[in-house]
Design an enzyme around this catalytic site. Structure first.
Site, mmCIF file in Angstrom:
data_model
loop_
_atom_site.group_PDB
_atom_site.id
_atom_site.type_symbol
_atom_site.label_atom_id
_atom_site.label_comp_id
_atom_site.label_asym_id
_atom_site.label_seq_id
_atom_site.Cartn_x
_atom_site.Cartn_y
_atom_site.Cartn_z
ATOM 1 N N GLY A 140 2.392 1.884 10.567
ATOM 2 C CA GLY A 140 3.259 2.963 10.512
ATOM 3 C C GLY A 140 3.779 3.180 11.943
ATOM 4 N N SER A 172 3.244 -2.599 10.280
ATOM 5 C CA SER A 172 4.596 -2.834 10.462
ATOM 6 C C SER A 172 5.421 -4.026 9.920
ATOM 7 C CB SER A 172 5.137 -2.275 11.937
ATOM 8 O OG SER A 172 4.384 -0.877 12.184
ATOM 9 N N LYS A 218 0.270 4.367 -0.338
ATOM 10 C CA LYS A 218 -0.462 5.550 0.240
ATOM 11 C C LYS A 218 -0.228 6.634 -0.838
ATOM 12 C CE LYS A 218 0.088 3.416 4.617
ATOM 13 N NZ LYS A 218 0.135 3.662 6.091
ATOM 14 N N GLU A 258 -5.836 -5.116 10.159
ATOM 15 C CA GLU A 258 -4.742 -4.235 10.418
ATOM 16 C C GLU A 258 -5.034 -3.553 11.728
ATOM 17 O OE1 GLU A 258 -2.386 -2.884 6.463
ATOM 18 O OE2 GLU A 258 -4.131 -1.675 6.941
ATOM 19 N N ASN A 306 0.976 -1.270 0.013
ATOM 20 C CA ASN A 306 0.259 0.099 0.025
ATOM 21 C C ASN A 306 0.720 1.180 -0.098
ATOM 22 O OD1 ASN A 306 -1.941 2.139 0.425
ATOM 23 N ND2 ASN A 306 -2.319 1.588 2.613
ATOM 24 N N HIS A 352 -9.643 1.301 4.540
ATOM 25 C CA HIS A 352 -8.305 1.305 5.169
ATOM 26 C C HIS A 352 -8.640 2.350 6.517
ATOM 27 C CE1 HIS A 352 -4.179 2.449 6.222
ATOM 28 N NE2 HIS A 352 -3.805 1.402 5.757
ATOM 29 N N GLU A 385 -6.800 4.671 7.674
ATOM 30 C CA GLU A 385 -6.578 6.134 7.447
ATOM 31 C C GLU A 385 -7.839 6.740 6.786
ATOM 32 O OE1 GLU A 385 -2.934 5.476 5.470
ATOM 33 O OE2 GLU A 385 -1.987 4.921 7.351
HETATM 34 C C1 PEP Z 1 -0.869 0.089 5.963
HETATM 35 O O1 PEP Z 1 -0.911 1.175 5.780
HETATM 36 O O2 PEP Z 1 -1.693 -0.735 5.249
HETATM 37 C C2 PEP Z 1 0.069 -0.578 6.756
HETATM 38 C C3 PEP Z 1 0.074 -1.644 7.331
HETATM 39 O O3 PEP Z 1 1.328 0.432 7.138
HETATM 40 P P1 PEP Z 1 2.524 0.052 7.643
HETATM 41 O O4 PEP Z 1 2.964 -1.318 7.023
HETATM 42 O O5 PEP Z 1 3.513 1.146 7.368
HETATM 43 O O6 PEP Z 1 2.272 -0.174 9.102
#
Ligand code: PEP
Length: 250
Positions: A174, A214, A13, A168, A11, A96, A98
């Site tokens: 993040g 992460s 972003k 998630e 992803n 997501h 976000e």
């Molecule tokens: C994501 O944005 O879906 C995500 C899992 O980000 P990260 O891997 O940076 O934690």
């Protein structure tokens, strides 16, 4: 071990220009040649065209990070599923955290988008996850079950088989703080049991469930070896060529 094919989706972003997207994908192609897993890059809308061109001749599939639930009309700034499908997009990330947090995405709009995605032949990657406060209050299972059920209202058994559910935990996105393989497995199992309850054991055994939060090269393979984890949704680490290639290996 299940016979579900792992799906690793990056992803991106709001990162990479079309030119950067194109060169990244061209460089990624030889690095994933031996991977038996499904590899997906979820790119910004403006990168879709060059990414699809760059991915030609490889197994890399292109995803969008969002879509609108209406087919067309007066929705300034929005992009429909039909538009994405016509460009050659395969998957679309829906819900997501976000988008839920910064763009007022709700369980209701997530469900409408999932329905709209299927209608135009896109496969949804549906994101669910609890906040740290919910986890600490012991509400994780209840929250996840609710989000999964809400996202799948009106979705048929044949449709849901093509879905990917991404677990998630918001506290892991993040932050550099990854759920342990056991924590991730526990919730992914709850998701599979929720699908079993809604549809059947057979259907639940087909749906792929990713972990995201992460994920990095050094923790990916332990996470993906868990019984109910069928790959990952990868944010930050998907922007780095060698790191993403190492995550997709296997
Ligand atoms: C994501 O944005 O879906 C995500 C899992 O980000 P990260 O891997 O940076 O934690």
């Amino acid at each position: 071990m299940s016979n579900r094919k792992l799906i690793i989706a990056g992803n991106w972003k709001m990162n990479k220009t079309p030119a950067e997207a194109s060169s990244f994908i061209k460089e990624l192609k030889p690095l994933i040649k031996r991977s038996r897993n499904e590899v997906v890059c979820a790119v910004p809308f403006v990168d879709i065209q060059t990414s699809i061109t760059a991915a030609r001749g490889s197994r890399i599939k292109i995803a969008a990070q969002n879509m609108h639930f209406e087919e067309k009309g007066a929705y300034t700034g929005e992009v429909s599923g039909q538009m994405l499908k016509s460009m050659g997009v395969t998957y679309v990330i829906i819900g997501h955290s976000e988008r839920r947090e910064y763009f007022a995405e709700t369980n209701r709009t997530v469900n409408k988008k999932v329905i709209a995605a299927y209608k135009c032949g896109l496969k949804p990657i549906i994101c669910v996850g609890e906040s740290l406060a919910q986890r600490e209050a012991g509400l994780t299972a209840e929250h996840i079950r609710y989000q999964v059920k809400a996202a799948l209202v009106g979705v048929t058994a044949d449709q849901v088989k093509k879905a990917v559910i991404a677990y998630e935990p918001i506290w892991a996105i993040g932050t550099g703080r990854t759920a342990t393989a056991e924590q991730a497995q526990e919730v992914c199992h709850i998701i599979r049991m929720t699908i079993k309850e809604l549809y059947s054991k057979r259907v639940s055994s087909v749906v792929r469930i990713q972990y995201g939060g992460s994920v990095k090269a050094d923790n990916a393979h332990e996470l993906f070896s868990m019984e109910d984890i069928d790959g990952g949704l990868v944010g930050g680490a998907s922007l780095k060529l060698s790191e993403f290639a190492a995550i997709t290996a296997g």
